[in-house]
Design a protein around this motif. Sequence first.
Motif, short mmCIF file in Angstrom:
data_model
loop_
_atom_site.label_atom_id
_atom_site.label_comp_id
_atom_site.label_asym_id
_atom_site.label_seq_id
_atom_site.Cartn_x
_atom_site.Cartn_y
_atom_site.Cartn_z
N ILE A 280 0.80 -1.10 -0.27
CA ILE A 280 0.05 0.03 0.09
C ILE A 280 0.94 1.35 -0.15
N ARG A 281 0.81 2.18 -0.83
CA ARG A 281 1.53 3.27 -1.14
C ARG A 281 0.58 4.61 -0.98
N LEU A 282 1.35 5.50 -0.19
CA LEU A 282 0.57 6.70 0.18
C LEU A 282 1.52 7.63 -0.04
N ASP A 283 0.86 8.95 -0.74
CA ASP A 283 1.55 10.13 -1.07
C ASP A 283 1.12 11.04 0.01
N LEU A 284 2.20 11.42 1.05
CA LEU A 284 1.55 12.36 2.18
C LEU A 284 2.26 13.67 2.18
N ARG A 285 2.72 14.07 0.93
CA ARG A 285 3.36 15.14 0.62
C ARG A 285 2.50 16.37 0.70
N PRO A 286 1.15 16.49 0.37
CA PRO A 286 0.22 17.55 0.78
C PRO A 286 0.21 17.82 2.42
N VAL A 287 0.35 16.69 3.18
CA VAL A 287 0.22 17.03 4.45
C VAL A 287 1.58 17.58 5.00
N PHE B 205 2.45 21.22 6.74
CA PHE B 205 3.25 21.48 8.04
C PHE B 205 4.46 22.46 7.70
N LYS B 206 4.92 22.64 6.50
CA LYS B 206 6.07 23.42 6.09
C LYS B 206 5.43 24.82 6.02
N GLN B 207 4.25 24.83 5.29
CA GLN B 207 4.02 26.27 5.03
C GLN B 207 3.40 26.98 5.97
N GLN B 208 2.43 26.07 7.05
CA GLN B 208 1.54 26.92 7.91
C GLN B 208 1.90 26.25 9.35
N GLY B 209 2.43 25.28 9.42
CA GLY B 209 2.84 24.75 10.72
C GLY B 209 1.82 23.55 11.09
N PHE B 210 0.96 23.55 10.41
CA PHE B 210 -0.27 22.39 10.90
C PHE B 210 -0.98 22.04 9.63
N TYR B 211 -1.59 20.86 9.75
CA TYR B 211 -2.59 20.11 8.67
C TYR B 211 -4.10 20.11 9.20
N THR B 212 -4.80 20.59 8.27
CA THR B 212 -6.16 20.46 8.71
C THR B 212 -7.13 19.28 8.10
N GLN C 237 2.62 20.15 13.29
CA GLN C 237 3.95 19.49 12.59
C GLN C 237 4.49 18.68 13.97
N GLN C 238 4.84 19.25 15.13
CA GLN C 238 5.51 18.78 16.40
C GLN C 238 4.82 17.70 16.84
N ASP C 239 3.28 17.46 16.62
CA ASP C 239 2.60 16.37 17.16
C ASP C 239 2.47 15.09 16.28
N PHE C 240 2.98 15.29 14.83
CA PHE C 240 2.81 14.30 14.13
C PHE C 240 3.82 13.21 14.24
N LYS C 241 3.35 11.88 14.50
CA LYS C 241 4.48 10.72 14.75
C LYS C 241 4.19 9.78 14.12
N HIS C 242 3.12 9.35 13.48
CA HIS C 242 2.84 8.09 12.67
C HIS C 242 1.72 8.24 11.54
N VAL C 243 1.85 7.49 10.66
CA VAL C 243 0.61 7.24 9.61
C VAL C 243 0.56 5.63 9.57
N PHE C 244 -0.71 5.44 9.94
CA PHE C 244 -1.19 3.97 9.79
C PHE C 244 -1.97 3.81 8.84
N VAL C 245 -2.35 2.53 8.47
CA VAL C 245 -3.61 2.05 7.66
C VAL C 245 -4.45 1.19 8.18
N ALA C 246 -5.70 1.50 8.36
CA ALA C 246 -6.82 0.79 8.96
C ALA C 246 -7.56 0.15 7.87
N GLY C 247 -8.25 -1.01 8.10
CA GLY C 247 -9.36 -1.47 7.19
C GLY C 247 -10.00 -2.77 7.58
N SER C 248 -10.51 -3.36 6.67
CA SER C 248 -11.59 -4.44 6.76
C SER C 248 -11.03 -6.03 6.62
N THR C 249 -10.08 -6.02 6.26
CA THR C 249 -9.41 -7.37 5.97
C THR C 249 -8.09 -7.52 6.73
#
Length: 359
Positions: free
Chosen positions: A156-163, A167-174, A183-195
């Motif tokens: 599973i591949r994820l483009d997280l560049r918008p997030v 972070f870089k432009q305004q210090g947070f993601y909405t 940004q300082q609170d971002f620690k992990h990115v997970f995948v959740a699902g059905s299988t």
Amino acid sequence: MKYFPGLASLVLVPVMLSSCQMQKSTTAATTAPAAGGAQPQPTDAPVWQSGQYALYRDRVVQGPYTARALSATELTSDYKSPANAFQSPRIEFKFSLNGKDNELAPGQNHLFVALPNAGEAAQALETPVLTFGKHFVDPTPMPANTYLAPNTALKIRLDLRPVLAAFKQQGFYTTYKGDKLYQQDFKHVFVAGSTAPLSWDFDNLVNKPELELKDPDGNGIYEVTLLLNAPQDAKSTAGQWKQSINTADFPQYTSEYPLADALYNLALEEARRAVEPDSTFRTGKEWAGVWTRDISYSIILAQAALQPRSAMKSLMRKVSPEGRIIQDTGTGGAYPCSTDRIIWATAAWEIYKVTGDQA
């Protein structure tokens, strides 16, 4: 859907004991001939059977599998569900920042059809590079009677560049909810699902490192490879149970059916295990804390009579300082009609019937 190893099985308690008479009781075996001169049923004859399984006094037999009561305090089982042979290749999932359900609105899940290309040998499958927050639905048609192959590897591949750009432009993601993740609170990115090994238990994702996506080359594309329909994910019952907790203070039940006795004693033990150190009920194996409708149904079925003090404390945990019953998250109690508050009140009434405590 939550799994309740402790509370859900307690439907056995009100079935076997009258909700109006919770004192100790014993059902005596009888060998008297049935009406009309019929002979008593042979000891090892099925109590009930169908084309799928047979129920005996001490066991349940389904095809090659048997669950057996060795005594009133011990059970064994070799059952395995055939569900893994018929898993759908349609894999639904969402991404999660810091283990929260914060990528897409409820009901919007990414969908990938995990089928190998026609004519090719088994191979590792790979999703397109999906952008965080953009809904993806795989248009691949799925032939009838097609199932997920055992041991399917899926990257599973994820483009997280918008997030990361936010972070870089305004210090947070909405997030879609309007919440700000700094940004300082971002620690992990997970995948959740059905299988399996995916799970929709967002609160428990931090305890599943195998579901965390990583960016080893630092280009903003996060990846994780999962093994779907693995043998270890096959649904099965516990292999054995032997009573290990004293439940003698609960109402007792004995009968001429060892299976019923063992299931009753298992339910009592699970009831005791379901109580947290703070005396409230735990909702399920992977769901800590009090959830209004889950504990309310258990209170109505048995816990008002078995453990009234824990039942009271659990209900009061779901009352705000202003005196309002708390509506839990999730669609189960909120859409289209809110059921949490009415089932809380029904459970409270059940406790009153048992204890007479008007307060």
